[in-house]
Write a protein that holds these residues in place. Structure first.
Motif, mmCIF file in Angstrom:
data_model
loop_
_atom_site.group_PDB
_atom_site.id
_atom_site.type_symbol
_atom_site.label_atom_id
_atom_site.label_comp_id
_atom_site.label_asym_id
_atom_site.label_seq_id
_atom_site.Cartn_x
_atom_site.Cartn_y
_atom_site.Cartn_z
ATOM 1 N N GLY A 98 5.985 10.475 9.013
ATOM 2 C CA GLY A 98 6.118 9.059 8.504
ATOM 3 C C GLY A 98 5.369 8.902 7.390
ATOM 4 O O GLY A 98 5.836 7.936 6.724
ATOM 5 N N LEU A 99 4.146 9.366 7.360
ATOM 6 C CA LEU A 99 3.335 9.107 6.148
ATOM 7 C C LEU A 99 4.202 9.554 4.862
ATOM 8 O O LEU A 99 4.084 8.863 4.200
ATOM 9 N N ALA A 100 4.988 10.668 5.091
ATOM 10 C CA ALA A 100 5.887 11.157 4.025
ATOM 11 C C ALA A 100 6.716 10.139 3.635
ATOM 12 O O ALA A 100 7.045 9.806 2.288
ATOM 13 N N GLN A 101 7.575 9.579 4.451
ATOM 14 C CA GLN A 101 8.514 8.520 4.372
ATOM 15 C C GLN A 101 7.677 7.122 3.990
ATOM 16 O O GLN A 101 8.425 6.587 2.802
ATOM 17 N N THR A 102 6.682 6.938 4.128
ATOM 18 C CA THR A 102 5.876 5.589 3.896
ATOM 19 C C THR A 102 5.955 5.458 2.166
ATOM 20 O O THR A 102 6.159 4.469 1.653
ATOM 21 N N ILE A 103 5.131 6.749 1.756
ATOM 22 C CA ILE A 103 4.969 6.633 0.604
ATOM 23 C C ILE A 103 6.280 6.570 -0.323
ATOM 24 O O ILE A 103 6.272 5.788 -1.575
ATOM 25 N N VAL A 104 6.999 7.195 -0.033
ATOM 26 C CA VAL A 104 8.411 6.926 -0.746
ATOM 27 C C VAL A 104 9.003 5.608 -0.558
ATOM 28 O O VAL A 104 9.284 4.666 -1.748
ATOM 29 N N VAL B 113 -5.133 12.872 11.969
ATOM 30 C CA VAL B 113 -5.950 11.916 11.598
ATOM 31 C C VAL B 113 -6.631 12.356 10.235
ATOM 32 O O VAL B 113 -6.602 11.450 9.236
ATOM 33 N N VAL B 114 -6.928 13.846 9.859
ATOM 34 C CA VAL B 114 -7.326 13.955 8.767
ATOM 35 C C VAL B 114 -6.291 13.730 7.585
ATOM 36 O O VAL B 114 -6.452 12.741 6.662
ATOM 37 N N THR B 115 -4.996 13.915 7.932
ATOM 38 C CA THR B 115 -3.945 13.822 6.868
ATOM 39 C C THR B 115 -3.763 12.194 6.583
ATOM 40 O O THR B 115 -3.530 12.106 5.402
ATOM 41 N N PHE B 116 -3.977 11.406 7.602
ATOM 42 C CA PHE B 116 -3.770 9.963 7.455
ATOM 43 C C PHE B 116 -4.908 9.671 6.609
ATOM 44 O O PHE B 116 -4.700 8.574 5.583
ATOM 45 N N PHE B 117 -6.003 9.951 6.684
ATOM 46 C CA PHE B 117 -7.191 9.515 5.906
ATOM 47 C C PHE B 117 -6.987 10.060 4.442
ATOM 48 O O PHE B 117 -7.315 9.116 3.468
ATOM 49 N N ILE B 118 -6.595 11.307 4.224
ATOM 50 C CA ILE B 118 -6.348 11.598 3.046
ATOM 51 C C ILE B 118 -5.212 10.863 2.273
ATOM 52 O O ILE B 118 -5.591 10.341 1.117
ATOM 53 N N VAL B 119 -4.224 10.504 2.876
ATOM 54 C CA VAL B 119 -3.107 9.738 2.312
ATOM 55 C C VAL B 119 -3.632 8.117 2.272
ATOM 56 O O VAL B 119 -3.498 7.636 1.186
ATOM 57 N N TRP B 120 -4.427 7.786 2.952
ATOM 58 C CA TRP B 120 -5.117 6.416 2.875
ATOM 59 C C TRP B 120 -5.824 6.203 1.652
ATOM 60 O O TRP B 120 -5.600 5.198 1.083
ATOM 61 N N LEU B 121 -6.690 7.244 1.523
ATOM 62 C CA LEU B 121 -7.488 7.249 0.444
ATOM 63 C C LEU B 121 -6.658 7.395 -0.868
ATOM 64 O O LEU B 121 -6.933 6.394 -1.950
ATOM 65 N N ILE B 122 -5.675 8.160 -1.070
ATOM 66 C CA ILE B 122 -5.218 8.279 -2.174
ATOM 67 C C ILE B 122 -4.369 6.803 -2.401
ATOM 68 O O ILE B 122 -4.193 6.263 -3.777
ATOM 69 N N LEU B 123 -3.908 6.127 -1.485
ATOM 70 C CA LEU B 123 -3.143 4.913 -1.594
ATOM 71 C C LEU B 123 -4.057 3.835 -1.917
ATOM 72 O O LEU B 123 -3.700 2.816 -2.831
ATOM 73 N N ASN B 124 -5.134 3.908 -1.497
ATOM 74 C CA ASN B 124 -6.252 2.772 -1.560
ATOM 75 C C ASN B 124 -7.255 3.034 -2.323
ATOM 76 O O ASN B 124 -7.843 2.035 -2.973
ATOM 77 N N GLY C 110 2.904 -3.030 2.546
ATOM 78 C CA GLY C 110 2.878 -2.375 3.665
ATOM 79 C C GLY C 110 1.769 -1.413 3.468
ATOM 80 O O GLY C 110 0.969 -1.259 2.642
ATOM 81 N N GLY C 111 1.773 -0.419 4.338
ATOM 82 C CA GLY C 111 1.019 1.022 4.309
ATOM 83 C C GLY C 111 0.719 1.959 5.392
ATOM 84 O O GLY C 111 1.691 1.843 6.271
ATOM 85 N N VAL C 112 0.006 2.802 5.408
ATOM 86 C CA VAL C 112 0.088 3.889 6.212
ATOM 87 C C VAL C 112 -0.563 3.638 7.542
ATOM 88 O O VAL C 112 -0.096 4.452 8.612
ATOM 89 N N PHE C 113 -1.185 2.482 7.469
ATOM 90 C CA PHE C 113 -1.893 2.354 9.000
ATOM 91 C C PHE C 113 -0.820 1.766 9.856
ATOM 92 O O PHE C 113 -0.745 2.257 11.113
ATOM 93 N N GLY C 114 0.041 1.205 9.353
ATOM 94 C CA GLY C 114 1.368 0.409 9.848
ATOM 95 C C GLY C 114 2.072 1.440 10.628
ATOM 96 O O GLY C 114 2.415 1.461 11.717
ATOM 97 N N THR C 115 2.243 2.635 9.597
ATOM 98 C CA THR C 115 3.182 3.567 10.018
ATOM 99 C C THR C 115 2.742 4.325 11.257
ATOM 100 O O THR C 115 3.316 4.774 11.969
#
Lengths: 330, 355
Positions: free
Chosen positions: A63-69, A181-192, A274-279
């Protein structure tokens, strides 16, 4: 309260608004949990909760993959095919070239995902295809390649060292949970916390304004597709480690639930909001529904209908809250 | 204020829906019987006359004699769905073998693009031009092939359906293949036997509404219904390994690990279910796991002891019998309008005969 219009103007995702935005979703999740706890004696069993986390962890990564697109205002319908392709490449290497170390096999799968994402990026950013057409075409092509490679075969039974990724537990929690969890944090950091992340939001919110402010939109979109391709391939590889098999259509059934997770998670299909936490919450909701329906013994023939209704309600609540808060700001 | 009202009313609606879902679950056990019986009645009409007992292999075909040689060197064409999957490669082999045994010329054809019905129709047109004597075809789509079948009939070329039925509205010589409902019945009895006629069964269906999946599932359910000690639950998986894995996990949770058999009605699902049992901490020696069709993955599953049996549709014999049916017709003999091909239960013991 959340003021998304302002956030858009500043090209900056506001954390407070992201967190506020997820409150209705967390409430939905809690209510679902309460209802299930009452109706099924099995739902709150520690074993079920742990299984639930393991089940949700791979859809979260996917879902993180789809979110950033989606944040850029595009969609990627080829992610299911990339999910399959990444796992097929890694699987083939592990099965047929035992001398190759497992991490290299995984890297090869991820690189395949990146390459597919790059093709997507070229189709959408350079050739300017609408994303649902371009990524749909790529999906057909990638699935076709995977099918031609495997000739209809299923690859099954992988080395134990690889399956650690999907099966093992650390302190009682399955490894995929930590990975997600780790992937989420990485993507979250990159986005924010990075320029790249802010550019993703800016392009999605208003691509013309982003261009005028000096952002190279095409490059951002290509990067986003590559990033999503890597994440999707990673999700496919993790799934293979968990289920111990893969084939050319492996990811197809995961695509629609992943888009649903993004939408339930409150990321706007128009981009920028939106954002990855919601996903993450969205993916958990999707899996709790499925788990609940299975535990309650609901016949498959009604399950899809119920899942559909729940998605509708979740999205409707979200929109109502959004309408209300926007009014209040004005 | 308004927001709270809307929120609360929506949340109540939500809770009601989930609550309503829970209601049928409460009376799960008695409810189990009803749909099975109802469905059994629906099935009663199309179902075959007699319930098969432990019938496998040769007996299935009944009076049909596949060994009658050809009176003349006929040209017989076999058209399959694709030229990539091992399943259809076995068909081609079977037709070629029949050609050698019975003394006829065999040509085999497949659309270049997988399962493409238009290409299959184009192949049929070419076969009419080539003036073949008989066509055996596995239509990529039962109704979609109609235009091609009409042309074959106009050209006076008899058509045999191999493995998959064609349009029943057009004349055809015969249908050669397994009876999915009966295979389901056999499967149910076989598994019931293995599990000592009592315990919990999980059926992993394919896609609901697809005849192959529905008929096999219904057959298995009807067979299990004869064993009062067996409780069946059945879910659609969309032929998907991950869905099968998750459903099996949830089922184990629900039953506290007391799952005694997993019956997959298609390939690629049982191996995943076995992984779920292992991940749950279950003992595969105590759980019957059944797969479908013979693939490398299934063979590996059997060898590892994760899968207990699989069902071989023996595509080789489907094509072989199809050619034999053509030969009999061209010889001027009568051909039954339905030739049932045998299925075999494959376990570790007889695996070598089925590789």
């Amino acid at each position: 309260m959340a003021d998304k219009p302002l956030a858009v103007k500043k090209f900056k995702p506001q954390l407070s608004s992201q967190i506020m935005g997820t409150i209705p979703r967390i409430m939905i999740l809690l209510i679902m949990g309460t209802v299930l706890a009452i109706t099924s004696p099995h739902f709150l069993k520690p074993m079920n909760l742990i299984n639930l986390m393991a089940m949700a962890s791979i859809p979260i990564v996917f879902g993180l993959a789809q979110t950033i697109v989606v944040l850029t205002g595009n969609i990627d319908l080829s992610l299911g095919a990339i999910f399959s392709m990444g796992s097929v490449i890694t699987g083939l290497i592990m099965k047929n070239m035992e001398f190759v170390p497992i991490p290299i096999a995984i890297l090869a799968g991820l690189a395949t995902g990146a390459l597919m994402g790059f093709f997507n990026g070229i189709l959408m950013a350079k050739i300017k295809l609408p994303s649902f057409i371009g990524s749909f075409a790529l999906r057909v092509a990638v699935t076709g390649i995977a099918n031609a490679i495997l000739q209809g075969y299923i690859i099954y039974a992988f080395p134990e060292n690889f399956r650690v990724l999907g099966l093992s537990r650390v302190w009682g929690i399955p490894v995929p949970v930590y990975i997600s969890v780790v992937t989420f944090f990485i993507v979250w950091l990159i986005l924010n916390r990075t320029k790249f992340g802010r550019r993703i939001y800016a392009v999605g919110a208003n691509s013309e304004a982003a261009r005028l402010s000096g952002i190279k939109n095409e490059r951002v979109i290509i990067m986003v597709y590559i990033f999503a391709g890597i994440l999707a391939a990673f999700a496919g590889i993790l799934q293979t480690a968990r289920v111990n098999s893969t084939h050319a259509f492996y990811g197809e059934t995961s695509l629609l639930p992943s888009i649903a997770a993004v939408v339930i998670g409150g990321t706007s299909m128009f981009g920028g909001v939106g954002g990855v936490f919601g996903t993450v919450i969205g993916a958990i909701i999707m899996n709790v529904i499925q788990n609940g329906l299975n535990l309650l013994g609901i016949p498959s023939i009604y399950q899809q209908f119920i899942v559909g209704i729940i998605i509708l309600i979740a999205v409707a609540i979200d929109q109502l809250v959004r309408n209300y808060t926007t009014k209040k700001v004005r | 204020m308004k927001k709270t009202t809307i929120l609360i009313s929506l949340l109540i609606a939500f809770a009601l829906i989930l609550g309503a879902c829970a209601a049928p679950a409460a009376e799960e056990a008695p409810a189990e019987e009803a749909p099975v019986e109802e469905a059994a009645e629906e099935e009663a009409a199309p179902a075959e006359e007699e319930v098969m007992e432990e019938e496998t292999l040769e007996e299935a075909k009944g009076d049909f004699d596949e060994t009658i040689p050809a009176d003349a060197e006929y040209d017989i064409a076999l058209v399959v769905k694709n030229n990539t999957s091992p399943f259809w490669a076995d068909h081609v082999e079977g037709a070629v073998a029949a050609g050698e045994d019975l003394g006829v010329n065999i040509t085999t054809h497949a659309p270049e693009k997988q399962e493409d019905i238009n290409l299959q129709i184009a192949i049929l047109e070419d076969l009419i031009t080539a003036e073949v004597d008989c066509v055996a075809i596995a239509p990529a789509n039962t109704d979609g092939i109609t235009a091609g079948i009409v042309k074959l009939n106009e050209a006076g070329i008899p058509v045999v359906y191999d493995n998959t039925m064609g349009p029943a509205t057009e004349p055809y010589l015969t249908y050669v293949g397994i009876d999915n409902y009966e295979v389901g019945l056999e499967m149910g009895d076989y598994v019931a036997n293995l599990m000592g006629e009592e315990g919990n069964v999980l059926i992993l269906e394919g896609v609901q509404g697809q005849s192959t999946s529905d008929q096999r599932t219904q057959g298995a359910k009807d067979a299990f219904a004869n064993y009062p000690g067996i409780v069946v639950e059945s879910y659609a998986t969309n032929w998907d390994a991950t869905v099968s894995y998750d459903i099996t996990t949830d089922q184990l949770t629900k039953l506290g690990g007391e799952l005694d058999a997993v019956v997959a009605v298609g390939t690629g699902m049982a191996e995943a279910a076995a992984e779920a049992v292992l991940a749950y901490g279950g003992n595969l020696e105590e759980v019957v796991v059944g797969s479908f069709d013979i693939t490398d993955a299934v063979i590996e599953g059997l060898e590892r002891g994760n899968v207990d049996y699989t069902i071989n549709q023996q595509p080789f014999w489907q094509a072989y019998y199809s050619v034999a049916a053509c030969v009999q017709y061209l010889n001027g003999l009568e051909v039954p309008d339905r030739v049932r091909t045998p299925v075999a239960f494959v376990t570790l013991e007889n695996l070598d005969q089925h590789r």
